[in-house]
Design a protein around this motif. Sequence first.
Motif, PDB file in Angstrom:
ATOM      1  N   PRO A 232       0.881  -1.339  -0.063  1.00 42.96           N
ATOM      2  CA  PRO A 232       0.199   0.217   0.354  1.00 42.96           C
ATOM      3  C   PRO A 232       1.052   1.427  -0.658  1.00 42.96           C
ATOM      4  O   PRO A 232       0.256   1.720  -0.643  1.00 42.96           O
ATOM      5  N   SER A 233       1.795   1.520   1.243  1.00 44.36           N
ATOM      6  CA  SER A 233       3.044   2.289   1.036  1.00 44.36           C
ATOM      7  C   SER A 233       3.264   2.893  -0.300  1.00 44.36           C
ATOM      8  O   SER A 233       3.807   4.102  -1.377  1.00 44.36           O
ATOM      9  N   ILE A 235       2.303   1.780  -3.459  1.00 44.41           N
ATOM     10  CA  ILE A 235       1.333   2.479  -4.082  1.00 44.41           C
ATOM     11  C   ILE A 235       1.098   3.746  -3.943  1.00 44.41           C
ATOM     12  O   ILE A 235       0.595   4.414  -4.664  1.00 44.41           O
ATOM     13  N   THR A 236       0.908   4.170  -2.464  1.00 44.10           N
ATOM     14  CA  THR A 236       0.987   5.233  -2.280  1.00 44.10           C
ATOM     15  C   THR A 236       1.496   6.605  -2.610  1.00 44.10           C
ATOM     16  O   THR A 236       1.404   7.498  -3.239  1.00 44.10           O
ATOM     17  N   LEU A 239       1.488   7.051  -6.618  1.00 44.22           N
ATOM     18  CA  LEU A 239       0.274   8.358  -7.412  1.00 44.22           C
ATOM     19  C   LEU A 239       0.950   9.474  -6.300  1.00 44.22           C
ATOM     20  O   LEU A 239       0.788  10.476  -6.669  1.00 44.22           O
ATOM     21  N   ARG A 240       0.875  10.136  -5.218  1.00 42.95           N
ATOM     22  CA  ARG A 240       0.969  11.313  -4.452  1.00 42.95           C
ATOM     23  C   ARG A 240       2.853  11.947  -5.121  1.00 42.95           C
ATOM     24  O   ARG A 240       2.471  13.616  -5.250  1.00 42.95           O
ATOM     25  N   GLU A 245      -4.598  10.412  -4.799  1.00 38.68           N
ATOM     26  CA  GLU A 245      -4.560  10.230  -3.654  1.00 38.68           C
ATOM     27  C   GLU A 245      -5.765   8.571  -4.988  1.00 38.68           C
ATOM     28  O   GLU A 245      -6.381   8.768  -5.492  1.00 38.68           O
ATOM     29  N   PRO A 246      -5.644   7.334  -4.065  1.00 37.43           N
ATOM     30  CA  PRO A 246      -6.452   6.369  -4.409  1.00 37.43           C
ATOM     31  C   PRO A 246      -7.700   6.893  -4.506  1.00 37.43           C
ATOM     32  O   PRO A 246      -8.160   6.046  -5.594  1.00 37.43           O
ATOM     33  N   SER A 247      -8.502   7.818  -4.169  1.00 40.46           N
ATOM     34  CA  SER A 247      -9.675   8.221  -4.879  1.00 40.46           C
ATOM     35  C   SER A 247     -10.139   8.875  -6.283  1.00 40.46           C
ATOM     36  O   SER A 247     -10.954   8.776  -6.344  1.00 40.46           O
ATOM     37  N   LEU A 271      -7.207  -1.729  -1.339  1.00 39.33           N
ATOM     38  CA  LEU A 271      -6.438  -0.141  -1.442  1.00 39.33           C
ATOM     39  C   LEU A 271      -7.727   0.904  -2.160  1.00 39.33           C
ATOM     40  O   LEU A 271      -8.205   1.995  -2.028  1.00 39.33           O
ATOM     41  N   PHE A 272      -7.992   0.190  -3.564  1.00 42.90           N
ATOM     42  CA  PHE A 272      -8.839   0.889  -4.342  1.00 42.90           C
ATOM     43  C   PHE A 272     -10.507   1.059  -4.215  1.00 42.90           C
ATOM     44  O   PHE A 272     -11.044   0.818  -5.048  1.00 42.90           O
TER      45      PHE A 272
END
Length: 344
Positions: A232-233, A235-236, A239-240, A245-247, A271-272
């Motif tokens: 998760p970290s 991937i996030t 993205l950052r 953000e995942p949203s 996560l999504f």
Amino acid sequence: MSKVYINAGAAISAQATFDGGFLENAVINRQDVFLPAIEPDYKAFISPVASRRMSKAVKMAIIASAQALNESGVSVPDAIITGTGAGCIIDSEKFLKAIIDNDEQFLTPTSFIQSTHNTVGAQIALGLNCKGYNFTYVNGAVSFESALLDAIMQIELQQANNVLVGGVDEMTPYFLELQQMIGHAKSDIATVGSVQSEGAGFFVLANTPTESTYAAIEDVTLYNKLSIAELPSFITGFLRKHHLEPSQIDLVVAGNNGDVFDDYYDKAAHLFRNYAITVQYKQLTGEYFTVSAFALWLASRIIKEQHIPEILKPHAVKHKAIKNVLIYNQYRGLDHSLILLKRV
């Protein structure tokens, strides 16, 4: 830095993806442990005399690249960059067999010359009379992503305006048997491992969009070894870097292949879960080293057409605009890759 656009793409796979359609007639084969690529009519692109001397990988790559170039309107690219995990393994096996059969004597070099991994890129360049940058990446399950990274850098550093980039792999009965012996491939549908396959995917990347543009490539990243807890970290954090953000991800293209390492994809999907549609594709294509080239073809087509093929749709999916797409792939818990695409 220049933006990077996918202006054309072509895929040869276990589905009829070369005919211009978009998986309308796709089928899921749940019986076989190997899914051969559906090969187009080579005679339409390669003379029969030349074709007889080419391995399946070379022929698939030449035809997929020709279709991509034709769609983009580019006759000769500034660079050709190829990724392959196994290379021209058919000719490799021929040469090794000749060594054994002839007691290491009186060997002809033809199969050896044609077995090298960079034969694919070289044959494409010879056919196009392209004298530009030509490089081949052999990096396991991230061979295609490595080639894609190089292509992006060539454009961003203004070393090239148009780059032909692709991934290709072929399969042989003997190589399949070896994969089954070590548990990487299924011996029958009930055993561990994945269903094996082969294919080719080629794209024309450019620094300017055209009428044929599929999507923009925002970024590509690779990571060799991750625990599921670290995913998760990973991937996030990726993205950052792009202020996302995942949203804000609309679609996730995940490489589930049915083996025991699918837990990674389950973690990513979780996560999504409240934001994005997650689609899987290897039930259509099988697994091979550069199958992520098919994932890029699929994701970029979905963005361009704003349509998810029915065979891939999860149940009860609400239609929404697809702007940001994330492709996630890994192989047996290693060689993790993320590709971020954006609608133009």
